[in-house]
Every structure is written in C-alpha cells, then in structure tokens.
Design an enzyme around this catalytic site. Structure first.
Site, PDB file in Angstrom:
ATOM      1  CB  ALA A  74      -0.969   0.196   1.316  1.00 12.01           C
ATOM      2  CB  CYS A  75       2.050   3.883  -1.793  1.00  7.83           C
ATOM      3  SG  CYS A  75       1.075   3.854  -3.521  1.00  7.83           S
ATOM      4  N   GLY A  76      -0.047   5.672  -0.686  1.00  6.60           N
ATOM      5  CA  GLY A  76      -1.064   6.746  -0.788  1.00  6.60           C
ATOM      6  C   GLY A  76      -2.165   6.744  -1.903  1.00  6.60           C
ATOM      7  CB  SER A 122       5.893   4.025  -3.489  1.00  5.19           C
ATOM      8  OG  SER A 122       4.772   4.370  -2.697  1.00  5.19           O
ATOM      9  CB  VAL A 145      -2.915   4.940   2.544  1.00  5.93           C
ATOM     10  CG1 VAL A 145      -3.798   6.386   2.174  1.00  5.93           C
ATOM     11  CG2 VAL A 145      -2.981   4.420   3.914  1.00  5.93           C
TER      12      VAL A 145
END
Length: 97
Positions: free
Chosen positions: A10-12, A17, A43
């Site tokens: 998970a990323c933003g 990423s 996220v």
C-alpha cells in the site's frame, strides 16, 4: 499443500511506490519459494481489503494500525530487499504455519 497468501502493498494512491514495493516483495517471496499473490492498494482501501498481510511505509502503517486486524509490515526503503526480507519474512512464514 500450503495455502496461497494474499499480500497487499500500500501507498498513498496505490500506484507508484506500492507497485515498486510489490515487485520487491515478490523478489523476496521467490527467493524463499513462497507462493503468494501480491496486489497493490491505496492507503484508504488497504485496511478493509481481504488479505493476510499488508506491506507499507512506517507513516502509512501507523495510520492503518487502528483500522485493521491484519498484520502490517512497515519498511523505510521500498527498494531495499534486505530490509523487506528482515521486516516481513518472519511475518509471512508465521502465516503459513
């Protein structure tokens, strides 16, 4: 036969990423002959996703901890397979026992 784990990175926004982290997590899994499905997520969605473990950054992991019972592996450098391995391999192997 061992079960196939579902892992989320998970990323933003679930795009940049998290995709990089997904590739690095897959490298570690392959090195240890662990069969798992790795998917990316943002996220906001990751805490409610049906999965066995979530890999993410420390910042996002701290935010997600109160939103899920799913184990969260937090790493600082998404490019560092050694860090990913040392932080997450024990968790992943524990889920397979």
């Amino acid at each position: 036969m061992s079960r196939k784990l579902k892992i989320i990175t998970a990323c933003g926004f679930g795009l940049g990423s998290s995709m990089l982290l997904k590739m690095k997590v897959e490298e570690v899994l392959k090195k240890h002959s662990i069969d798992a499905k790795v998917e990316t997520s943002d996220v906001g969605s990751a805490p409610s996703a049906a999965c066995d473990v979530i890999f993410t950054s420390y910042e996002l992991g701290e935010k997600m901890k109160s939103q899920t019972e799913t184990p969260i592996v937090m790493v600082r450098n998404f490019m560092d397979t050694d860090e990913i391995e040392s932080a997450g391999l024990g968790v992943v192997k524990g889920l397979l026992e």
